[in-house]
Design a protein around this motif. Sequence first.
Motif, PDB file in Angstrom:
ATOM      1  N   ASP A 273       0.811  -1.227   0.000  1.00 27.79           N
ATOM      2  CA  ASP A 273       0.000   0.000   0.000  1.00 27.79           C
ATOM      3  C   ASP A 273       0.843   1.277   0.000  1.00 27.79           C
ATOM      4  OD1 ASP A 273      -2.326  -1.420   0.021  1.00 27.79           O
ATOM      5  OD2 ASP A 273      -2.491  -1.441   2.210  1.00 27.79           O
ATOM      6  N   LEU A 274       2.152   1.119  -0.113  1.00 27.59           N
ATOM      7  CA  LEU A 274       3.010   2.314  -0.065  1.00 27.59           C
ATOM      8  C   LEU A 274       2.824   3.121  -1.355  1.00 27.59           C
ATOM      9  CD1 LEU A 274       5.182   3.648   1.736  1.00 27.59           C
ATOM     10  CD2 LEU A 274       6.906   2.398   0.426  1.00 27.59           C
ATOM     11  N   VAL A 275       2.419   4.389  -1.213  1.00 26.65           N
ATOM     12  CA  VAL A 275       2.176   5.219  -2.398  1.00 26.65           C
ATOM     13  C   VAL A 275       3.077   6.449  -2.454  1.00 26.65           C
ATOM     14  CG1 VAL A 275      -0.175   4.553  -2.965  1.00 26.65           C
ATOM     15  CG2 VAL A 275       0.218   6.279  -1.207  1.00 26.65           C
ATOM     16  N   CYS A 276       3.635   6.844  -1.308  1.00 25.84           N
ATOM     17  CA  CYS A 276       4.530   8.003  -1.386  1.00 25.84           C
ATOM     18  C   CYS A 276       5.644   7.916  -0.346  1.00 25.84           C
ATOM     19  CB  CYS A 276       3.795   9.326  -1.287  1.00 25.84           C
ATOM     20  SG  CYS A 276       2.589   9.455  -0.005  1.00 25.84           S
ATOM     21  N   VAL A 277       6.800   8.410  -0.778  1.00 21.56           N
ATOM     22  CA  VAL A 277       8.007   8.377   0.046  1.00 21.56           C
ATOM     23  C   VAL A 277       8.581   9.784   0.048  1.00 21.56           C
ATOM     24  CG1 VAL A 277      10.391   7.533   0.117  1.00 21.56           C
ATOM     25  CG2 VAL A 277       8.531   5.941  -0.402  1.00 21.56           C
ATOM     26  N   SER A 278       8.985  10.243   1.227  1.00 21.80           N
ATOM     27  CA  SER A 278       9.587  11.577   1.315  1.00 21.80           C
ATOM     28  C   SER A 278      10.964  11.450   1.939  1.00 21.80           C
ATOM     29  CB  SER A 278       8.686  12.465   2.187  1.00 21.80           C
ATOM     30  OG  SER A 278       9.258  13.742   2.305  1.00 21.80           O
ATOM     31  N   SER A 279      11.971  11.914   1.230  1.00 19.48           N
ATOM     32  CA  SER A 279      13.328  11.914   1.776  1.00 19.48           C
ATOM     33  C   SER A 279      13.494  13.126   2.690  1.00 19.48           C
ATOM     34  CB  SER A 279      14.344  11.975   0.640  1.00 19.48           C
ATOM     35  OG  SER A 279      15.605  12.318   1.167  1.00 19.48           O
ATOM     36  N   GLY A 280      14.067  12.893   3.862  1.00 19.72           N
ATOM     37  CA  GLY A 280      14.264  13.985   4.811  1.00 19.72           C
ATOM     38  C   GLY A 280      15.464  14.849   4.480  1.00 19.72           C
ATOM     39  N   GLY A 281      15.668  15.164   3.223  1.00 16.94           N
ATOM     40  CA  GLY A 281      16.775  16.021   2.836  1.00 16.94           C
ATOM     41  C   GLY A 281      16.764  16.261   1.338  1.00 16.94           C
ATOM     42  N   ALA A 282      17.884  16.802   0.849  1.00 20.38           N
ATOM     43  CA  ALA A 282      18.000  17.062  -0.587  1.00 20.38           C
ATOM     44  C   ALA A 282      18.356  15.782  -1.336  1.00 20.38           C
ATOM     45  CB  ALA A 282      19.069  18.123  -0.828  1.00 20.38           C
ATOM     46  N   GLY A 283      19.306  15.019  -0.758  1.00 19.58           N
ATOM     47  CA  GLY A 283      19.711  13.770  -1.388  1.00 19.58           C
ATOM     48  C   GLY A 283      18.665  12.698  -1.115  1.00 19.58           C
ATOM     49  N   TYR A 284      18.704  11.660  -1.923  1.00 20.49           N
ATOM     50  CA  TYR A 284      17.765  10.539  -1.695  1.00 20.49           C
ATOM     51  C   TYR A 284      18.464   9.227  -2.020  1.00 20.49           C
ATOM     52  CZ  TYR A 284      16.978  12.413  -6.390  1.00 20.49           C
ATOM     53  OH  TYR A 284      17.166  12.963  -7.623  1.00 20.49           O
ATOM     54  N   ASP A 285      19.683   9.095  -1.484  1.00 22.44           N
ATOM     55  CA  ASP A 285      20.470   7.887  -1.743  1.00 22.44           C
ATOM     56  C   ASP A 285      19.853   6.661  -1.075  1.00 22.44           C
ATOM     57  OD1 ASP A 285      21.772  10.334  -1.501  1.00 22.44           O
ATOM     58  OD2 ASP A 285      23.709   9.451  -1.087  1.00 22.44           O
ATOM     59  N   THR A 286      18.979   6.878  -0.084  1.00 23.17           N
ATOM     60  CA  THR A 286      18.356   5.750   0.610  1.00 23.17           C
ATOM     61  C   THR A 286      17.110   5.258  -0.137  1.00 23.17           C
ATOM     62  OG1 THR A 286      17.146   7.354   1.928  1.00 23.17           O
ATOM     63  CG2 THR A 286      19.151   6.440   2.914  1.00 23.17           C
ATOM     64  N   VAL A 287      16.835   5.867  -1.284  1.00 28.58           N
ATOM     65  CA  VAL A 287      15.624   5.511  -2.046  1.00 28.58           C
ATOM     66  C   VAL A 287      16.028   5.074  -3.456  1.00 28.58           C
ATOM     67  CG1 VAL A 287      13.398   6.356  -2.909  1.00 28.58           C
ATOM     68  CG2 VAL A 287      14.327   7.279  -0.763  1.00 28.58           C
ATOM     69  N   ASP A 288      15.581   3.888  -3.854  1.00 24.57           N
ATOM     70  CA  ASP A 288      15.789   3.420  -5.226  1.00 24.57           C
ATOM     71  C   ASP A 288      14.634   3.992  -6.053  1.00 24.57           C
ATOM     72  OD1 ASP A 288      15.765   2.031  -7.614  1.00 24.57           O
ATOM     73  OD2 ASP A 288      16.455   0.154  -6.717  1.00 24.57           O
ATOM     74  N   VAL A 289      14.911   5.123  -6.704  1.00 23.84           N
ATOM     75  CA  VAL A 289      13.826   5.841  -7.390  1.00 23.84           C
ATOM     76  C   VAL A 289      13.250   5.022  -8.546  1.00 23.84           C
ATOM     77  CG1 VAL A 289      13.186   7.970  -8.595  1.00 23.84           C
ATOM     78  CG2 VAL A 289      14.702   8.078  -6.616  1.00 23.84           C
ATOM     79  N   PRO A 290      14.071   4.386  -9.403  1.00 27.03           N
ATOM     80  CA  PRO A 290      13.457   3.576 -10.478  1.00 27.03           C
ATOM     81  C   PRO A 290      12.547   2.471  -9.925  1.00 27.03           C
ATOM     82  CG  PRO A 290      15.772   3.954 -10.967  1.00 27.03           C
ATOM     83  CD  PRO A 290      15.532   4.485  -9.576  1.00 27.03           C
ATOM     84  N   ALA A 291      12.953   1.855  -8.793  1.00 22.62           N
ATOM     85  CA  ALA A 291      12.093   0.809  -8.206  1.00 22.62           C
ATOM     86  C   ALA A 291      10.779   1.417  -7.735  1.00 22.62           C
ATOM     87  CB  ALA A 291      12.811   0.118  -7.049  1.00 22.62           C
ATOM     88  N   CYS A 292      10.832   2.624  -7.172  1.00 23.27           N
ATOM     89  CA  CYS A 292       9.601   3.304  -6.748  1.00 23.27           C
ATOM     90  C   CYS A 292       8.725   3.621  -7.959  1.00 23.27           C
ATOM     91  CB  CYS A 292       9.931   4.597  -5.997  1.00 23.27           C
ATOM     92  SG  CYS A 292      10.576   4.304  -4.338  1.00 23.27           S
ATOM     93  N   THR A 293       9.351   4.152  -8.998  1.00 21.37           N
ATOM     94  CA  THR A 293       8.591   4.512 -10.195  1.00 21.37           C
ATOM     95  C   THR A 293       7.903   3.275 -10.759  1.00 21.37           C
ATOM     96  OG1 THR A 293      10.188   6.259 -10.620  1.00 21.37           O
ATOM     97  CG2 THR A 293       8.782   5.617 -12.472  1.00 21.37           C
ATOM     98  N   ALA A 294       8.636   2.159 -10.820  1.00 23.15           N
ATOM     99  CA  ALA A 294       8.060   0.917 -11.360  1.00 23.15           C
ATOM    100  C   ALA A 294       6.872   0.461 -10.522  1.00 23.15           C
ATOM    101  CB  ALA A 294       9.135  -0.169 -11.418  1.00 23.15           C
TER     102      ALA A 294
END
Length: 351
Positions: free
Chosen positions: A85-106
């Motif tokens: 059910d995860l629909v949105c992720v917010s990085s607590g900063g400018a960088g987002y190295d802890t987030v695999d953005v392509p995996a989120c997009t997919a």
Amino acid sequence: MPDIGSPPQDFPKRLCRLDLWLNPVFDQLIGAAPGIGLSVLPARGDDARTLAGLKTAHAYHVSAAKDELPPQWFVNAALIAQCPDLVCVSSGGAGYDTVDVPACTAAGIAVVNQAGGNAASVAEHTYALLLAVKRRVVESHQRLRHDTGFSREDLMGHEIHGTVIGLVGIGQIGSRVARIAQGFGMRVIAHDPLLDADTIRQRGAEPVSLADLLAQSDVVSLHCPLDASTRGLIDARAFAAMKPGAVFLSTARGGIHDEAALYDALHGGHLRGAGLDVWQQEPPPRDAPLLGLPNVVATFHTAGVTHEARRNVAQSSATQLIAMLRGERPPQLVNPEVWPIAAARIAALKP
Ligand SMILES: NC(=O)C1=CN([C@@H]2O[C@H](COP(=O)(O)OP(=O)(O)OC[C@H]3O[C@@H](n4cnc5c(N)ncnc54)[C@H](O)[C@@H]3O)[C@@H](O)[C@H]2O)C=CC1
Ligand SMILES: O=C(O)C(=O)COP(=O)(O)O
């Protein structure tokens, strides 16, 4: 305070953040938003409870800095597979190295960051490092505490006025560094392959290639993200291409510059000094070779750790999460192409 008024929803949207850095502003804003329930989960020591919380989450506020977050809570395909059910992720900063953005997009997950919220702090910290290196502030302090019989001339420094600073990346932080540099009477040049020449000029710098930047700068300062285009960008060849006596600064991310090559360039005398806030491994080991050099001034990912930056980032993250959970497009989407899909998923969420 942003407008958080909205009609109560018929079931709570579930937002999780891990108990890493506490900021009352974040919790107050989320707590006051109708229809949004916040869980603060232990990030360490109770993996079963944390995973159970994340598995039912609709939204996740995640730390921007890898040093802070245990890797099992990074947002990657393995975690996403367990969080249907995860629909949105917010990085607590400018960088987002802890987030695999392509995996989120997919997976139809919208990702936002908070670039800008800590930019003033990081730009100021960049100058704290630069001035400390050029004017040998830390070395002077150490000599005063531990030595006798040295003269002021043993600690002679250099001015930055009239020198050239080269910015690798001129986004929120780089632009602020450019403005500070102008105040110090420096010439500012920048390399940013994602921006056109006019934008770079409007941000206060002359656009140049990376090769020209390395060849012309008295100070090279990194302000780009760590990604496939920048990992290992400043390697032994890049250090060799810098002007003799140049100063190297990074408040961006470890992994963009090669630490062993930087050590060689400093130890061999090619570079005058370095100011480093970010490391390949964070925190760096106490016996890290770079920490033993007198011409290195080091901090540990504290460039953005000010009361003001933490407040701004918390406010921005909470505001964007609330907007997304209300079905509104947030201003700082990292993967904007996914928004229509994410918005449809948010609208279809069931208790
Ligand atoms: N040490 C610390 O505490 C902090 C570190 N940071 C780091 O600083 C980075 C920059 O932050 P902001 O300026 O707020 O982000 P930003 O997104 O506003 O700016 C980043 C700039 O880098 C440019 N860029 C992208 N790829 C590049 C490349 N290959 N070469 C040169 N430039 C490139 C982009 O076009 C953009 O203009 C963040 O990604 C983060 O890794 C950010 C905040 C705190
Ligand atoms: O904004 C970033 O990218 C940062 O590195 C800041 O991380 P922090 O909020 O200081 O843990």
